[in-house]
Design a protein around this motif. Structure first.
Motif, PDB file in Angstrom:
ATOM      1  N   PRO A  24      -5.492   3.533 -54.235  1.00 24.15           N
ATOM      2  CA  PRO A  24      -6.767   4.200 -53.948  1.00 24.15           C
ATOM      3  C   PRO A  24      -7.856   3.274 -53.400  1.00 24.15           C
ATOM      4  O   PRO A  24      -8.684   3.706 -52.590  1.00 24.15           O
ATOM      5  CB  PRO A  24      -7.168   4.787 -55.308  1.00 24.15           C
ATOM      6  CG  PRO A  24      -5.865   5.036 -56.003  1.00 24.15           C
ATOM      7  CD  PRO A  24      -4.981   3.905 -55.586  1.00 24.15           C
ATOM      8  N   ASP A  25      -7.859   1.992 -53.815  1.00 24.48           N
ATOM      9  CA  ASP A  25      -8.911   1.066 -53.360  1.00 24.48           C
ATOM     10  C   ASP A  25      -8.463   0.207 -52.184  1.00 24.48           C
ATOM     11  O   ASP A  25      -9.118  -0.783 -51.844  1.00 24.48           O
ATOM     12  CB  ASP A  25      -9.349   0.156 -54.513  1.00 24.48           C
ATOM     13  CG  ASP A  25      -8.262  -0.832 -54.933  1.00 24.48           C
ATOM     14  OD1 ASP A  25      -7.067  -0.544 -54.706  1.00 24.48           O
ATOM     15  OD2 ASP A  25      -8.611  -1.891 -55.485  1.00 24.48           O
ATOM     16  N   GLU A  26      -7.368   0.583 -51.524  1.00 24.52           N
ATOM     17  CA  GLU A  26      -6.823  -0.233 -50.447  1.00 24.52           C
ATOM     18  C   GLU A  26      -6.920   0.469 -49.095  1.00 24.52           C
ATOM     19  O   GLU A  26      -7.082   1.694 -49.025  1.00 24.52           O
ATOM     20  CB  GLU A  26      -5.350  -0.563 -50.718  1.00 24.52           C
ATOM     21  CG  GLU A  26      -5.134  -1.507 -51.886  1.00 24.52           C
ATOM     22  CD  GLU A  26      -3.668  -1.852 -52.075  1.00 24.52           C
ATOM     23  OE1 GLU A  26      -3.399  -2.908 -52.661  1.00 24.52           O
ATOM     24  OE2 GLU A  26      -2.782  -1.061 -51.649  1.00 24.52           O
ATOM     25  N   VAL A  27      -6.793  -0.336 -48.048  1.00 25.72           N
ATOM     26  CA  VAL A  27      -6.654   0.190 -46.694  1.00 25.72           C
ATOM     27  C   VAL A  27      -5.344  -0.342 -46.107  1.00 25.72           C
ATOM     28  O   VAL A  27      -4.824  -1.373 -46.549  1.00 25.72           O
ATOM     29  CB  VAL A  27      -7.835  -0.213 -45.781  1.00 25.72           C
ATOM     30  CG1 VAL A  27      -9.155   0.249 -46.361  1.00 25.72           C
ATOM     31  CG2 VAL A  27      -7.844  -1.715 -45.508  1.00 25.72           C
ATOM     32  N   LEU A  28      -4.846   0.381 -45.121  1.00 25.83           N
ATOM     33  CA  LEU A  28      -3.677  -0.082 -44.375  1.00 25.83           C
ATOM     34  C   LEU A  28      -4.172  -0.653 -43.055  1.00 25.83           C
ATOM     35  O   LEU A  28      -4.901   0.014 -42.310  1.00 25.83           O
ATOM     36  CB  LEU A  28      -2.706   1.074 -44.123  1.00 25.83           C
ATOM     37  CG  LEU A  28      -1.341   0.671 -43.539  1.00 25.83           C
ATOM     38  CD1 LEU A  28      -0.534  -0.124 -44.559  1.00 25.83           C
ATOM     39  CD2 LEU A  28      -0.561   1.906 -43.100  1.00 25.83           C
ATOM     40  N   VAL A  29      -3.815  -1.898 -42.791  1.00 28.69           N
ATOM     41  CA  VAL A  29      -4.244  -2.575 -41.571  1.00 28.69           C
ATOM     42  C   VAL A  29      -3.061  -2.718 -40.625  1.00 28.69           C
ATOM     43  O   VAL A  29      -1.997  -3.223 -41.013  1.00 28.69           O
ATOM     44  CB  VAL A  29      -4.833  -3.965 -41.884  1.00 28.69           C
ATOM     45  CG1 VAL A  29      -5.193  -4.709 -40.598  1.00 28.69           C
ATOM     46  CG2 VAL A  29      -6.063  -3.841 -42.787  1.00 28.69           C
ATOM     47  N   LYS A  30      -3.243  -2.247 -39.393  1.00 26.32           N
ATOM     48  CA  LYS A  30      -2.264  -2.493 -38.339  1.00 26.32           C
ATOM     49  C   LYS A  30      -2.509  -3.914 -37.842  1.00 26.32           C
ATOM     50  O   LYS A  30      -3.570  -4.218 -37.290  1.00 26.32           O
ATOM     51  CB  LYS A  30      -2.435  -1.499 -37.200  1.00 26.32           C
ATOM     52  CG  LYS A  30      -1.429  -1.674 -36.060  1.00 26.32           C
ATOM     53  CD  LYS A  30      -1.641  -0.599 -34.994  1.00 26.32           C
ATOM     54  CE  LYS A  30      -0.592  -0.684 -33.899  1.00 26.32           C
ATOM     55  NZ  LYS A  30      -0.721  -1.932 -33.097  1.00 26.32           N
ATOM     56  N   VAL A  31      -1.558  -4.784 -38.063  1.00 27.32           N
ATOM     57  CA  VAL A  31      -1.738  -6.207 -37.764  1.00 27.32           C
ATOM     58  C   VAL A  31      -1.682  -6.437 -36.260  1.00 27.32           C
ATOM     59  O   VAL A  31      -0.714  -6.055 -35.588  1.00 27.32           O
ATOM     60  CB  VAL A  31      -0.668  -7.054 -38.479  1.00 27.32           C
ATOM     61  CG1 VAL A  31      -0.845  -8.529 -38.140  1.00 27.32           C
ATOM     62  CG2 VAL A  31      -0.723  -6.845 -39.983  1.00 27.32           C
ATOM     63  N   THR A  66      -5.908   1.652 -40.258  1.00 27.40           N
ATOM     64  CA  THR A  66      -5.233   2.880 -39.828  1.00 27.40           C
ATOM     65  C   THR A  66      -5.085   3.905 -40.943  1.00 27.40           C
ATOM     66  O   THR A  66      -4.701   5.043 -40.687  1.00 27.40           O
ATOM     67  CB  THR A  66      -3.836   2.566 -39.257  1.00 27.40           C
ATOM     68  OG1 THR A  66      -3.056   1.917 -40.271  1.00 27.40           O
ATOM     69  CG2 THR A  66      -3.932   1.679 -38.035  1.00 27.40           C
ATOM     70  N   ALA A  67      -5.369   3.512 -42.187  1.00 30.87           N
ATOM     71  CA  ALA A  67      -5.342   4.458 -43.306  1.00 30.87           C
ATOM     72  C   ALA A  67      -6.275   3.943 -44.389  1.00 30.87           C
ATOM     73  O   ALA A  67      -6.436   2.729 -44.554  1.00 30.87           O
ATOM     74  CB  ALA A  67      -3.925   4.622 -43.847  1.00 30.87           C
ATOM     75  N   ILE A  68      -6.879   4.865 -45.127  1.00 29.40           N
ATOM     76  CA  ILE A  68      -7.899   4.521 -46.116  1.00 29.40           C
ATOM     77  C   ILE A  68      -7.589   5.213 -47.438  1.00 29.40           C
ATOM     78  O   ILE A  68      -7.330   6.418 -47.481  1.00 29.40           O
ATOM     79  CB  ILE A  68      -9.300   4.944 -45.618  1.00 29.40           C
ATOM     80  CG1 ILE A  68      -9.673   4.157 -44.354  1.00 29.40           C
ATOM     81  CG2 ILE A  68     -10.362   4.734 -46.694  1.00 29.40           C
ATOM     82  CD1 ILE A  68     -10.981   4.602 -43.728  1.00 29.40           C
ATOM     83  N   GLY A  69      -7.632   4.441 -48.532  1.00 29.33           N
ATOM     84  CA  GLY A  69      -7.393   4.996 -49.860  1.00 29.33           C
ATOM     85  C   GLY A  69      -8.532   5.888 -50.323  1.00 29.33           C
ATOM     86  O   GLY A  69      -9.664   5.804 -49.819  1.00 29.33           O
ATOM     87  N   SER A  70      -8.260   6.701 -51.313  1.00 27.50           N
ATOM     88  CA  SER A  70      -9.226   7.716 -51.753  1.00 27.50           C
ATOM     89  C   SER A  70     -10.498   7.130 -52.351  1.00 27.50           C
ATOM     90  O   SER A  70     -11.549   7.783 -52.354  1.00 27.50           O
ATOM     91  CB  SER A  70      -8.560   8.636 -52.776  1.00 27.50           C
ATOM     92  OG  SER A  70      -8.104   7.886 -53.900  1.00 27.50           O
ATOM     93  N   ALA A  71     -10.431   5.895 -52.874  1.00 24.58           N
ATOM     94  CA  ALA A  71     -11.603   5.273 -53.500  1.00 24.58           C
ATOM     95  C   ALA A  71     -12.337   4.312 -52.566  1.00 24.58           C
ATOM     96  O   ALA A  71     -13.315   3.680 -52.970  1.00 24.58           O
ATOM     97  CB  ALA A  71     -11.189   4.540 -54.776  1.00 24.58           C
ATOM     98  N   VAL A  72     -11.893   4.207 -51.337  1.00 27.40           N
ATOM     99  CA  VAL A  72     -12.498   3.260 -50.391  1.00 27.40           C
ATOM    100  C   VAL A  72     -13.803   3.830 -49.852  1.00 27.40           C
ATOM    101  O   VAL A  72     -13.888   5.006 -49.483  1.00 27.40           O
ATOM    102  CB  VAL A  72     -11.527   2.952 -49.232  1.00 27.40           C
ATOM    103  CG1 VAL A  72     -12.210   2.141 -48.138  1.00 27.40           C
ATOM    104  CG2 VAL A  72     -10.309   2.206 -49.766  1.00 27.40           C
TER     105      VAL A  72
END
Length: 346
Positions: A24-31, A66-72
């Motif tokens: 939930p507190d993370e993001v996905l980063v396209k490197v 490219t993606a965001i957790g619910s708590a971000v």
């Protein structure tokens, strides 16, 4: 997704792996860009014990969310970012006292040791918590942003050493970190910046990037040369960026009485230490660990053109070619400093 995986020591495979799932507190980063660190090169053969396979290494990187957790909060899809190499706990005693780099149970991206395993950025995507993210200034390219981490390591050392305007400083080891220490000492207004290394090519770079004097470490009479440059006293400070007995001893021997030696190098777990020289000359010797909040300053310095990272990039290559570049760095091929790998490059 595709990733460069250390399957066993000294053996990489570029293969399909599962894309990370974000908390939930993370993001996905396209490197978009990821650098090969010297610690990765030393770790690939098992000698450090901190790259236990199978593992996706890589902690010097940049990319796009490219993606965001619910708590971000306060981050958006498409944001251009880089991130700290250390994942630290926000509720830790050390973090709360301003030393997150020393926090208990901290984890380093792309590291696998006895205590934890955290896959890193030699992949198309990496998951990171929001509190280690930093937004890129418009003028900073992804490749430049993949160099922020080693500059921040050098800047953290200077934040501990606190060099003064016109100080004389010895930098032992003109590798990646040492070269950034030299540039930052120049920005800080230091007078004599004396680089010492075994490699003449590295010393050429050191002179280009701000060293006022350069010496091969094994040249006879080195101590006397440094004394003559520093009014017969020795340097006000030394920064040691190797981490073996000989170089630590060299750093200590070439500071003045009451001087400061800051240790960044970490190759040897144990060294021979010149205790009597330190005690009788009242030398301050301190360690410098990783990074603690220096990213914003480094990004601003790069954006303003005050720190040159481009000169140290030897090549930009596809991530699929990473194994070959690791081998070339491991064999200490002449002329190679920093290799930036790009997952999207074919």
């Amino acid at each position: 997704m595709k990733a460069l995986v250390l399957e066993r020591y000294n053996r990489f495979e570029f293969k399909e792996v599962e894309k990370p799932e974000i908390e939930p507190d993370e993001v996905l980063v396209k490197v978009e860009a990821v650098g090969i660190c010297g610690s990765d090169v030393h770790g690939m053969d098992g000698s450090t014990g901190r790259r236990q396979p199978p593992l996706i290494m890589g902690h010097e990187a940049s990319g796009e969310i490219t993606a965001i957790g619910s708590a971000v909060r306060n981050w958006n899809l498409g944001d251009r970012v880089t991130f700290d190499s250390t994942i630290y706990r926000l509720d830790d005693w050390y973090t709360r006292h301003g030393w997150y780099n020393l926090s208990d149970k901290r984890v380093v991206l792309g590291v696998s040791c006895d205590d934890y395993r955290r896959h890193g950025a030699f992949a198309e995507y990496v998951a990171v918590p929001q509190h280690i993210l930093y937004r890129l200034p418009e003028k900073v390219r992804f490749t430049q942003a993949a160099m922020v981490e080693p500059v921040a390591v050098a800047l953290h050392a200077l934040s501990l050493g606190k060099p003064q305007v016109n100080d004389s400083v010895v930098v032992v080891g003109a590798g990646m970190i040492g070269l950034f220490v030299i540039q930052l000492l120049k920005v800080a207004g230091c007078g004599q910046i004396i680089a010492v290394d075994l490699d003449e090519d590295k010393l050429v770079l050191a002179a280009k990037l701000g060293a006022t004097h350069c010496f091969i470490s094994q040249v006879p009479g080195l101590n006397q040369e440094i004394l003559e440059l520093t009014n017969g006293r020795g340097a006000d400070q030394a920064y040691e960026a190797v981490g073996i007995s000989e170089t630590v001893q060299l750093a200590i021997a070439n500071v003045r009485k009451g001087g400061t030696v800051t240790l960044l190098g970490n190759l040897s777990p144990q060294i021979e230490f010149p205790l009597q020289s330190v005690v009788t000359r009242q030398i301050k010797v301190q360690g410098s660990c990783a990074i603690c909040g220096e990213y914003p300053a480094v990004l601003d310095l790069i954006a303003a053109g005050k720190i040159d990272v481009d000169t140290l990039v030897s090549a930009e290559a596809a991530l699929s070619e990473g194994a070959d570049w690791f081998n070339r760095l491991y064999s200490k091929e002449k002329g190679l400093v920093k290799i930036i790998l790009k997952p999207s490059q074919k």
